[in-house]
Scaffold this motif. Structure first.
Motif, PDB file in Angstrom:
ATOM      1  N   HIS A  11       0.816  -1.097   0.116  1.00 43.43           N
ATOM      2  CA  HIS A  11      -0.022   0.051   0.012  1.00 43.43           C
ATOM      3  C   HIS A  11       0.868   1.332  -0.019  1.00 43.43           C
ATOM      4  CE1 HIS A  11      -3.404  -2.353   0.632  1.00 43.43           C
ATOM      5  NE2 HIS A  11      -2.887  -3.143   1.712  1.00 43.43           N
ATOM      6  N   GLY A  12       2.153   1.101  -0.099  1.00 48.33           N
ATOM      7  CA  GLY A  12       2.911   2.334  -0.044  1.00 48.33           C
ATOM      8  C   GLY A  12       3.601   2.876   1.316  1.00 48.33           C
ATOM      9  N   ARG A  13       3.155   2.187   2.301  1.00 42.40           N
ATOM     10  CA  ARG A  13       3.485   2.359   3.638  1.00 42.40           C
ATOM     11  C   ARG A  13       4.967   1.938   4.042  1.00 42.40           C
ATOM     12  NH1 ARG A  13      -2.374   0.590   5.597  1.00 42.40           N
ATOM     13  NH2 ARG A  13      -1.259  -1.312   5.128  1.00 42.40           N
ATOM     14  N   ILE A  14       5.464   2.645   4.841  1.00 40.88           N
ATOM     15  CA  ILE A  14       7.025   2.327   5.207  1.00 40.88           C
ATOM     16  C   ILE A  14       6.904   1.256   6.064  1.00 40.88           C
ATOM     17  CG2 ILE A  14       8.872   3.072   6.223  1.00 40.88           C
ATOM     18  CD1 ILE A  14       8.570   5.999   5.003  1.00 40.88           C
ATOM     19  N   LYS A  15       7.486   0.089   5.824  1.00 40.71           N
ATOM     20  CA  LYS A  15       7.403  -1.093   7.026  1.00 40.71           C
ATOM     21  C   LYS A  15       8.926  -1.267   7.625  1.00 40.71           C
ATOM     22  CE  LYS A  15       3.773  -2.948   7.124  1.00 40.71           C
ATOM     23  NZ  LYS A  15       2.796  -2.742   8.383  1.00 40.71           N
ATOM     24  N   GLY A  16       9.695  -0.686   7.036  1.00 43.06           N
ATOM     25  CA  GLY A  16      11.150  -0.849   7.570  1.00 43.06           C
ATOM     26  C   GLY A  16      12.092   0.185   6.963  1.00 43.06           C
ATOM     27  N   VAL A  17      13.376  -0.032   7.648  1.00 43.20           N
ATOM     28  CA  VAL A  17      14.347   1.173   7.405  1.00 43.20           C
ATOM     29  C   VAL A  17      15.654   0.245   7.359  1.00 43.20           C
ATOM     30  CG1 VAL A  17      15.612   3.293   7.653  1.00 43.20           C
ATOM     31  CG2 VAL A  17      13.016   3.157   8.022  1.00 43.20           C
ATOM     32  N   ILE A  18      16.540   0.585   6.228  1.00 45.85           N
ATOM     33  CA  ILE A  18      17.878  -0.078   6.336  1.00 45.85           C
ATOM     34  C   ILE A  18      18.541   1.145   6.643  1.00 45.85           C
ATOM     35  CG2 ILE A  18      19.509  -1.329   5.346  1.00 45.85           C
ATOM     36  CD1 ILE A  18      17.493  -2.576   3.649  1.00 45.85           C
ATOM     37  N   VAL A  19      19.616   1.225   7.437  1.00 43.93           N
ATOM     38  CA  VAL A  19      20.434   2.402   7.836  1.00 43.93           C
ATOM     39  C   VAL A  19      21.905   1.698   7.750  1.00 43.93           C
ATOM     40  CG1 VAL A  19      21.066   3.822   9.888  1.00 43.93           C
ATOM     41  CG2 VAL A  19      18.583   3.148   9.549  1.00 43.93           C
ATOM     42  N   PRO A  20      22.682   2.577   7.477  1.00 44.61           N
ATOM     43  CA  PRO A  20      24.194   2.315   7.293  1.00 44.61           C
ATOM     44  C   PRO A  20      24.755   2.073   8.628  1.00 44.61           C
ATOM     45  CG  PRO A  20      23.684   4.001   5.623  1.00 44.61           C
ATOM     46  CD  PRO A  20      22.507   3.647   6.676  1.00 44.61           C
ATOM     47  N   GLU A  25      25.576   3.820  14.362  1.00 45.64           N
ATOM     48  CA  GLU A  25      26.359   4.120  15.579  1.00 45.64           C
ATOM     49  C   GLU A  25      26.044   5.730  16.134  1.00 45.64           C
ATOM     50  OE1 GLU A  25      28.078   2.098  17.428  1.00 45.64           O
ATOM     51  OE2 GLU A  25      27.192   0.585  16.223  1.00 45.64           O
ATOM     52  N   LYS A  26      26.055   6.644  15.332  1.00 44.12           N
ATOM     53  CA  LYS A  26      25.774   7.927  15.613  1.00 44.12           C
ATOM     54  C   LYS A  26      24.398   8.225  16.185  1.00 44.12           C
ATOM     55  CE  LYS A  26      25.348  12.661  13.550  1.00 44.12           C
ATOM     56  NZ  LYS A  26      25.009  13.430  12.501  1.00 44.12           N
ATOM     57  N   LEU A  27      23.489   7.455  15.637  1.00 47.57           N
ATOM     58  CA  LEU A  27      22.117   7.691  16.302  1.00 47.57           C
ATOM     59  C   LEU A  27      22.020   6.764  17.417  1.00 47.57           C
ATOM     60  CD1 LEU A  27      19.995   7.320  13.043  1.00 47.57           C
ATOM     61  CD2 LEU A  27      20.346   9.298  14.234  1.00 47.57           C
TER      62      LEU A  27
END
Length: 62
Positions: A11-20, A25-27
């Protein structure tokens, strides 16, 4: 943000995020850590448990 990838459902909703790893580490260093603060939370390892104990002290069953 550069290098961040989003995973969307049908449906175009964000389900996940891949972060470098570098960004993670910064976050991670900016996350709330109650032991850094003074007062009743200093030195507490399990914040959720501590908050529940504090809440239970006030429940009186009126």
């Amino acid at each position: 943000m550069e290098g961040v990838e989003y995973i969307y459902d049908e449906h175009g909703r964000i389900k996940g995020v891949i972060v470098p790893p570098e960004l993670w580490e910064k976050l991670k260093g900016e996350l709330f850590e109650p032991s850094r603060y003074r007062g009743i939370y200093k030195g507490r390892k399990d914040l959720e448990k501590s908050l529940k104990e504090l809440r239970d002290e006030w429940e009186r069953g009126f």
